[in-house]
Design a protein around this motif. Sequence first.
Motif, PDB file in Angstrom:
ATOM      1  N   ILE A 272      -0.688  -4.894 -12.012  1.00  9.78           N
ATOM      2  CA  ILE A 272      -1.433  -4.300 -10.894  1.00  9.78           C
ATOM      3  C   ILE A 272      -2.842  -3.917 -11.345  1.00  9.78           C
ATOM      4  O   ILE A 272      -3.849  -4.244 -10.687  1.00  9.78           O
ATOM      5  N   LYS A 273      -2.904  -3.236 -12.478  1.00 13.19           N
ATOM      6  CA  LYS A 273      -4.219  -2.757 -12.946  1.00 13.19           C
ATOM      7  C   LYS A 273      -5.151  -3.917 -13.278  1.00 13.19           C
ATOM      8  O   LYS A 273      -6.362  -3.841 -13.051  1.00 13.19           O
ATOM      9  N   ALA A 274      -4.561  -5.001 -13.806  1.00 10.04           N
ATOM     10  CA  ALA A 274      -5.397  -6.158 -14.143  1.00 10.04           C
ATOM     11  C   ALA A 274      -6.017  -6.767 -12.884  1.00 10.04           C
ATOM     12  O   ALA A 274      -7.151  -7.244 -12.898  1.00 10.04           O
ATOM     13  N   ARG A 275      -5.271  -6.701 -11.786  1.00  7.61           N
ATOM     14  CA  ARG A 275      -5.772  -7.311 -10.555  1.00  7.61           C
ATOM     15  C   ARG A 275      -6.704  -6.371  -9.786  1.00  7.61           C
ATOM     16  O   ARG A 275      -7.752  -6.770  -9.288  1.00  7.61           O
ATOM     17  N   THR A 276      -6.298  -5.094  -9.681  1.00  9.63           N
ATOM     18  CA  THR A 276      -7.040  -4.195  -8.776  1.00  9.63           C
ATOM     19  C   THR A 276      -8.052  -3.320  -9.499  1.00  9.63           C
ATOM     20  O   THR A 276      -8.821  -2.620  -8.858  1.00  9.63           O
ATOM     21  N   ARG A 277      -8.031  -3.313 -10.819  1.00  6.60           N
ATOM     22  CA  ARG A 277      -8.938  -2.471 -11.631  1.00  6.60           C
ATOM     23  C   ARG A 277      -8.661  -0.983 -11.446  1.00  6.60           C
ATOM     24  O   ARG A 277      -9.530  -0.146 -11.686  1.00  6.60           O
ATOM     25  N   TYR A 278      -7.480  -0.654 -11.011  1.00  7.09           N
ATOM     26  CA  TYR A 278      -7.102   0.752 -10.837  1.00  7.09           C
ATOM     27  C   TYR A 278      -6.992   1.395 -12.221  1.00  7.09           C
ATOM     28  O   TYR A 278      -6.362   0.836 -13.128  1.00  7.09           O
ATOM     29  N   ASP A 279      -7.573   2.600 -12.394  1.00  2.00           N
ATOM     30  CA  ASP A 279      -7.531   3.222 -13.719  1.00  2.00           C
ATOM     31  C   ASP A 279      -6.687   4.495 -13.750  1.00  2.00           C
ATOM     32  O   ASP A 279      -6.716   5.234 -14.738  1.00  2.00           O
ATOM     33  N   GLY A 280      -5.941   4.745 -12.686  1.00  6.42           N
ATOM     34  CA  GLY A 280      -5.082   5.939 -12.667  1.00  6.42           C
ATOM     35  C   GLY A 280      -3.694   5.633 -13.224  1.00  6.42           C
ATOM     36  O   GLY A 280      -3.456   4.577 -13.799  1.00  6.42           O
ATOM     37  N   ALA A 281      -2.805   6.615 -13.023  1.00  8.50           N
ATOM     38  CA  ALA A 281      -1.431   6.453 -13.526  1.00  8.50           C
ATOM     39  C   ALA A 281      -0.460   6.290 -12.352  1.00  8.50           C
ATOM     40  O   ALA A 281      -0.736   6.738 -11.241  1.00  8.50           O
ATOM     41  N   PHE A 282       0.645   5.633 -12.644  1.00  9.19           N
ATOM     42  CA  PHE A 282       1.705   5.463 -11.650  1.00  9.19           C
ATOM     43  C   PHE A 282       2.954   6.219 -12.083  1.00  9.19           C
ATOM     44  O   PHE A 282       3.251   6.311 -13.277  1.00  9.19           O
ATOM     45  N   GLU A 283       3.702   6.686 -11.078  1.00  7.39           N
ATOM     46  CA  GLU A 283       5.076   7.142 -11.302  1.00  7.39           C
ATOM     47  C   GLU A 283       5.944   6.002 -10.785  1.00  7.39           C
ATOM     48  O   GLU A 283       5.728   5.524  -9.681  1.00  7.39           O
ATOM     49  N   THR A 284       6.882   5.536 -11.595  1.00  4.68           N
ATOM     50  CA  THR A 284       7.651   4.366 -11.184  1.00  4.68           C
ATOM     51  C   THR A 284       9.132   4.673 -11.028  1.00  4.68           C
ATOM     52  O   THR A 284       9.663   5.592 -11.660  1.00  4.68           O
ATOM     53  N   GLY A 285       9.802   3.914 -10.202  1.00  2.00           N
ATOM     54  CA  GLY A 285      11.234   4.072  -9.970  1.00  2.00           C
ATOM     55  C   GLY A 285      11.593   3.368  -8.685  1.00  2.00           C
ATOM     56  O   GLY A 285      10.728   2.844  -7.993  1.00  2.00           O
ATOM     57  N   PRO A 286      12.879   3.335  -8.350  1.00  2.00           N
ATOM     58  CA  PRO A 286      13.276   2.672  -7.118  1.00  2.00           C
ATOM     59  C   PRO A 286      12.730   3.409  -5.893  1.00  2.00           C
ATOM     60  O   PRO A 286      12.486   4.617  -5.953  1.00  2.00           O
ATOM     61  N   LEU A 287      12.543   2.701  -4.802  1.00  4.84           N
ATOM     62  CA  LEU A 287      12.194   3.352  -3.546  1.00  4.84           C
ATOM     63  C   LEU A 287      13.366   4.220  -3.117  1.00  4.84           C
ATOM     64  O   LEU A 287      14.509   3.946  -3.463  1.00  4.84           O
ATOM     65  N   SER A 288      13.074   5.239  -2.354  1.00  5.55           N
ATOM     66  CA  SER A 288      14.153   6.160  -1.989  1.00  5.55           C
ATOM     67  C   SER A 288      14.855   5.762  -0.700  1.00  5.55           C
ATOM     68  O   SER A 288      15.772   6.448  -0.266  1.00  5.55           O
ATOM     69  N   ASP A 289      14.446   4.639  -0.058  1.00  2.00           N
ATOM     70  CA  ASP A 289      15.070   4.327   1.231  1.00  2.00           C
ATOM     71  C   ASP A 289      16.508   3.849   1.095  1.00  2.00           C
ATOM     72  O   ASP A 289      17.378   4.238   1.857  1.00  2.00           O
ATOM     73  N   GLU A 290      16.803   2.998   0.140  1.00  3.95           N
ATOM     74  CA  GLU A 290      18.193   2.612  -0.099  1.00  3.95           C
ATOM     75  C   GLU A 290      18.382   2.300  -1.583  1.00  3.95           C
ATOM     76  O   GLU A 290      17.456   1.863  -2.254  1.00  3.95           O
TER      77      GLU A 290
END
Lengths: 345, 458
Positions: free
Chosen positions: A210-228
Amino acid sequence: MILAVLVSALGTTACVDSAVRTAPFRVRPDAPDPGSLAGPFTGRVVDATTHAPVAGALVYAAWTLERGSALPEPAGAREFVGSTDAGGTYRIPALASVPRGVRVTEFTLLVYKRGFVAYRSDRRFHDLGLRMDFAQRENQVLLERWRSELSHARHLRFVGSGTAVAALTQWELGDASAELDGKRPGEDLRPGRGEGQYIVAAQLISEADIKARTRYDGAFETGPLSDEPDTATYSSQHFKALGRPETWDVAIRLWRLEPGKAQERYEELLTQLPGIAEKDDIASRSFAATEGDIRGIGFLDAPRGMVVLLTCGTNQCASIEDAAALAGTAYQRIKTLIPAPGVTK
Amino acid sequence: MKRLSAVVVIAALALSAAPAAAWEPETTHAGLAEQAALASRLHKRLVSLGFSGGLFEPMTIPPADAPTLTAAVKLLSPTHGSVPDARGRQVALAWLAAGAALADIPSSHGANHFFDPATQRGWTAPSRGVLKSLSDAVREAVGRASLPDRGMPAPDWVVAKTNPFSLDAFQSQYVKAVIAKTPGERSRHMAAALVAAGAILHTLGDLGAPSRVRSDEAAHLDPLGAGPDDLGSRFERIAALAHGRLGVPAPSRTITRERLRDFFSSKDGGGLADVIARSYFSVNTLPAPSRIGGSDRPALARPQPALPARLNLMAASRDDGTTLRDSNGICLARYKVEHGVLEFAIDDDCMLEQIAEILPDVAAYETGLLDFLLRGELTIDIGDQVVVSGKGLGPGTVEILAEDERGVRTSLANVSTTSDQLATVATPATGTRIVAVYRGTDTAGEPIVAVGAMPLAR
């Protein structure tokens, strides 16, 4: 053995009459010496499937206290409530003072994040047996993804109680009750598991992609979506931009089905999603969709029975091409991980 | 075997600095109560009474309504699953486990969890003779602890007026959980009934520890590791280390008895205390040391468990001695001949074997007791009239209530009764459900609460 002084990370000195039992865990994963029930404790929480750090997981710790001789009685607990940081790490300060005449008999760590099986420092979830690999420092927590066939009744017993935990686990109560009534909340979606290579959404794109494509320099919290929850045929991965609105988020959903069912699922998405434009430039078929500040790219890989939906906020994906590029990356990853039918890897 | 070895490693690690003896309240007792609940009729009973989530129905006891109970529950550790949130809310299963953990608070109540069927006595403070054999440090700690001289025998304690979690307390709250006007009040009373039930289970479950049923109070004076005052039962500490709360095994079966006291001890020898006392030694009631070559056999503190006609003295003469096993192959003791003297002991591995055998049986007795507490069922037939009946019930009172769409219950009748057809009232014109509760005695003369519920078809 009396520990004459418990040194608190907060700088307070413990009551000298406090006593602490010997810890039933090691000081470090690779050291034979026992750790200290008093702490401090450090460790890192990662997704057991992808080994990506799990940020934002509840880190709940409690020291059990006791008093009395021969006829002992519970004497309260000391709690720590925190969460993992962007790198999945946690740090629990050492126990501060405890009242005179009270002893520390246990320390228990719980790590909980929706979408994953909780972790306890004293017991394993799958067989409720003793956990032997917990260490006071540099502990590694592998969070298994939740699967629909797992028992919420067992999980609720496993996680324990208290205000912080109860608030996060309330959603499991209905399913737990249904289990005791002999009803399963959802269909068991295990058929197909074990046939061929099993992959999950988190393997399809990474933070680095993602960062390579969008140049975003922040951090992500990752994990499954909470919908199901993840099942044998569905999985998801949410890249939640820390400290930013959801227009900075990215999510990917993966359905792994029989080829005929995959076609049906893809058709359903076409009818369900707004602003659809069929493109057919990724895999067998593909589309682009837009709703408000969210862009989406879906594709069908018919030979492998895969349907993927990638969504990306407009702040993260400035153009639909950004989303399409990430979806393209996901498709390349699928081709690498699972050879097309009839092809031997 | 590999797993057992692992357990031994952990136990040894935790106890190496010092040793441990009966079930610990927050781990073993809470786990036993949970296992009993899962195997019993409790879930279905809760659902039938309108607590639709059953064992996972959230129930609230507002701290302001029960400050003493709230203060006591705060003494428990939340990771053991029985501490309510700040509003006093947790699920039914957790309230039951909380009761199982609270039975030892204050510690003087713990003295009422002993019963020796041979003497019919409960806890008796260790005698001077026993104290003399202990180390100075332990003797001083016992002095500081101010242990009670006597405890009430466990079967008497569960019906004692001084016990806040007695059978009467359970039944009073259980009745209110049916007849209280609003859902909130009923939820609060049901939670309180479960706390009392959990404590009753604890009192019974404690009799699964051999030292508690063989007048071996000294077994509760083992140093456990956290300073000179950390004294307790090594046997019970090992159970907590090996099984915790979550690893407590499910019941081996469900024990059924006609009377409450029979779960503890009975003339037929089928009570938990009877079975444990005759099946296992405790550390201070082992066969006495005896000199080899004489005609005397080792003296026994109790006739059972008996020693086999021939002990394997050749094996006992080896460095590591040999093992005395029961007919199921469970270790009862190790024995060894040294300097011509035959001596018996129970080591940690032997205790682990016993614990693994005993816990499913304790859970079986607790499951049976929980079902016993909930055994009363009423049948409600609704036509032009509501007819409430029940089987095996003696003299008592029955109350019939109608519940409306808001969940509010209103009494329709409250009558004394002596026959199986307990009461009849005109069917109300409105409402969603009829509930009924009976309190009296069963045909065995035991106090009983019976309940029933039936939707009002419209």
